[in-house]
Design an enzyme around this catalytic site. Structure first.
Site, PDB file in Angstrom:
ATOM      1  N   LYS A   1       4.491   3.796   5.809  1.00 23.80           N
ATOM      2  CA  LYS A   1       3.193   3.877   5.115  1.00 23.80           C
ATOM      3  C   LYS A   1       2.022   4.151   6.070  1.00 23.80           C
ATOM      4  O   LYS A   1       0.911   4.393   5.632  1.00 23.80           O
ATOM      5  CB  LYS A   1       2.908   2.566   4.363  1.00 23.80           C
ATOM      6  CG  LYS A   1       4.020   2.129   3.411  1.00 23.80           C
ATOM      7  CD  LYS A   1       4.077   3.036   2.215  1.00 23.80           C
ATOM      8  CE  LYS A   1       5.096   2.626   1.181  1.00 23.80           C
ATOM      9  NZ  LYS A   1       4.851   1.394   0.511  1.00 23.80           N
TER      10      LYS A   1
ATOM     11  N   GLY B   1       1.870   2.227  -8.258  1.00 27.90           N
ATOM     12  CA  GLY B   1       2.449   1.540  -9.421  1.00 27.90           C
ATOM     13  C   GLY B   1       1.474   1.458 -10.589  1.00 27.90           C
ATOM     14  O   GLY B   1       1.802   0.886 -11.639  1.00 27.90           O
TER      15      GLY B   1
ATOM     16  N   GLU C   1      -5.681  -4.827  -8.882  1.00 21.65           N
ATOM     17  CA  GLU C   1      -5.498  -5.068  -7.441  1.00 21.65           C
ATOM     18  C   GLU C   1      -6.854  -5.106  -6.740  1.00 21.65           C
ATOM     19  O   GLU C   1      -7.102  -5.953  -5.882  1.00 21.65           O
ATOM     20  CB  GLU C   1      -4.620  -3.972  -6.829  1.00 21.65           C
ATOM     21  CG  GLU C   1      -3.160  -4.084  -7.265  1.00 21.65           C
ATOM     22  CD  GLU C   1      -2.303  -2.904  -6.848  1.00 21.65           C
ATOM     23  OE1 GLU C   1      -2.845  -1.892  -6.377  1.00 21.65           O
ATOM     24  OE2 GLU C   1      -1.079  -2.995  -6.995  1.00 21.65           O
TER      25      GLU C   1
ATOM     26  N   LYS D   1      -3.862   3.036  -2.676  1.00 18.05           N
ATOM     27  CA  LYS D   1      -3.003   2.172  -3.481  1.00 18.05           C
ATOM     28  C   LYS D   1      -2.968   2.711  -4.910  1.00 18.05           C
ATOM     29  O   LYS D   1      -3.723   3.597  -5.258  1.00 18.05           O
ATOM     30  CB  LYS D   1      -3.530   0.729  -3.472  1.00 18.05           C
ATOM     31  CG  LYS D   1      -3.397   0.073  -2.110  1.00 18.05           C
ATOM     32  CD  LYS D   1      -3.858  -1.386  -2.070  1.00 18.05           C
ATOM     33  CE  LYS D   1      -3.396  -2.226  -3.220  1.00 18.05           C
ATOM     34  NZ  LYS D   1      -1.938  -2.211  -3.432  1.00 18.05           N
TER      35      LYS D   1
ATOM     36  N   ALA E   1       0.854  -1.194   0.000  1.00 15.09           N
ATOM     37  CA  ALA E   1       0.000   0.000   0.000  1.00 15.09           C
ATOM     38  C   ALA E   1       0.885   1.238   0.000  1.00 15.09           C
ATOM     39  O   ALA E   1       2.061   1.178   0.375  1.00 15.09           O
ATOM     40  CB  ALA E   1      -0.903   0.010   1.231  1.00 15.09           C
ATOM     41  N   ASP E   2       0.310   2.337  -0.450  1.00 16.47           N
ATOM     42  CA  ASP E   2       1.026   3.618  -0.413  1.00 16.47           C
ATOM     43  C   ASP E   2       0.773   4.346   0.899  1.00 16.47           C
ATOM     44  O   ASP E   2       1.642   5.052   1.398  1.00 16.47           O
ATOM     45  CB  ASP E   2       0.622   4.479  -1.617  1.00 16.47           C
ATOM     46  CG  ASP E   2       0.987   3.786  -2.908  1.00 16.47           C
ATOM     47  OD1 ASP E   2       2.180   3.524  -3.110  1.00 16.47           O
ATOM     48  OD2 ASP E   2       0.076   3.455  -3.696  1.00 16.47           O
TER      49      ASP E   2
HETATM   50  C1  5RP Z   1       0.809  -0.628  -6.893  1.00 19.01           C
HETATM   51  C2  5RP Z   1       0.471  -0.523  -5.451  1.00 19.01           C
HETATM   52  C3  5RP Z   1       1.536  -0.861  -4.473  1.00 19.01           C
HETATM   53  O1  5RP Z   1       1.043  -1.776  -3.555  1.00 19.01           O
HETATM   54  C4  5RP Z   1       1.948   0.399  -3.748  1.00 19.01           C
HETATM   55  O2  5RP Z   1       2.310   1.387  -4.698  1.00 19.01           O
HETATM   56  C5  5RP Z   1       3.101   0.149  -2.781  1.00 19.01           C
HETATM   57  O3  5RP Z   1       4.252  -0.117  -3.480  1.00 19.01           O
HETATM   58  P1  5RP Z   1       5.667  -0.345  -2.781  1.00 19.01           P
HETATM   59  O4  5RP Z   1       5.600  -1.661  -2.090  1.00 19.01           O
HETATM   60  O5  5RP Z   1       6.645  -0.314  -3.927  1.00 19.01           O
HETATM   61  O6  5RP Z   1       5.899   0.796  -1.831  1.00 19.01           O
HETATM   62  O7  5RP Z   1      -0.610  -0.177  -5.053  1.00 19.01           O
HETATM   63  O8  5RP Z   1      -0.245  -0.214  -7.713  1.00 19.01           O
END
Ligand code: 5RP
Length: 221
Positions: free
Chosen positions: A122, A98, A104, A95, A84-85
């Site tokens: 996070k 990416g 997702e 989220k 998650a972001d």
């Molecule tokens: C991708 C997502 C990822 O889960 C989110 O960006 C977290 O990425 P990371 O583990 O690289 O911090 O939602 O769409």
């Protein structure tokens, strides 16, 4: 080893111990999940197949010797593992950093249990520092941006990016995220929006938080 990587690795190593033997699982996207996949490859004999949430994850799973199956083959899934972001105290998330948010959300919806894997950076008191990603049908961009202005949002098109579904991503700032469940539904009702990166109505069931101090698990109702 850098602190963030170490924290993500600690969380991923713990999460892998929760993988149910002999059952299909969903696998998300991102750098934390990539570490999880590295760990998962050690258990490949006990996992009949994984449903990936992105092309990048599909390729990575295969590279690591794990079997990839479609959602048709794997449904219903017992568990879904993803990063998650941002994650708040209630287990609601932003989220889509990416750009894989739509798949997702589909895999999360099709799974009985969603286990989120994050490093402690996070965790947030309230969602919204991270720009909210929206997957949008390209021709609807101008209309969707105008509708977002009515909600206080300023959207910018992610440059040089196309989703696995052939769409664009708008990254939105300025929105009021005090009621994530309401905002998720409101934005999803704008014509041309495929989905948005708020995971509020389908939040995670458990989060594994890695930090320099170790690993913590929290469950949500
Ligand atoms: C991708 C997502 C990822 O889960 C989110 O960006 C977290 O990425 P990371 O583990 O690289 O911090 O939602 O769409």
């Amino acid at each position: 080893m850098d602190i963030k990587y170490k924290s993500k690795k600690a969380a991923a190593e713990f999460a892998v111990t929760l993988v149910p033997k002999g059952q299909f699982i969903g696998v998300g996207s991102g750098s934390t999940v990539n570490i999880f996949i590295d760990e998962l490859s050690k258990y490949k004999t006990i996992i009949p197949g994984c449903v990936p949430s992105s092309e990048q994850t599909r390729i990575n799973l295969i590279k690591n010797g794990l079997k990839v199956v479609s959602l048709d083959e794997g449904y219903p899934l017992t568990m879904y593992f993803d990063g998650a972001d941002e994650l708040n105290r209630d287990g609601q998330m932003i989220k889509g950093g990416g750009g894989a948010l739509t798949r997702e959300k589909i895999v999360a919806a099709a799974s009985a249990k969603f286990i989120c894997i994050i490093d402690d950076s996070k965790l947030v008191e309230s969602l919204g520092k991270f720009p909210l990603p929206l997957e949008v049908i390209p021709m609807a961009a101008v209309y969707v941006k105008a509708e977002l202005v009515k909600l206080g949002g300023i959207a910018s098109t992610r440059t040089n990016f196309q989703t696995d579904n052939g769409n664009i991503i708008l990254d939105v700032i300025g929105l009021d995220l005090s009621d994530p469940d309401y905002l998720e539904k409101t934005i999803n009702s704008i014509t041309g929006v495929v989905t948005n990166g708020l995971f509020a109505s389908r939040k995670c069931d458990e989060v594994i938080i890695g930090s320099i101090e170790g690993v913590e698990s929290r469950c949500f109702d």
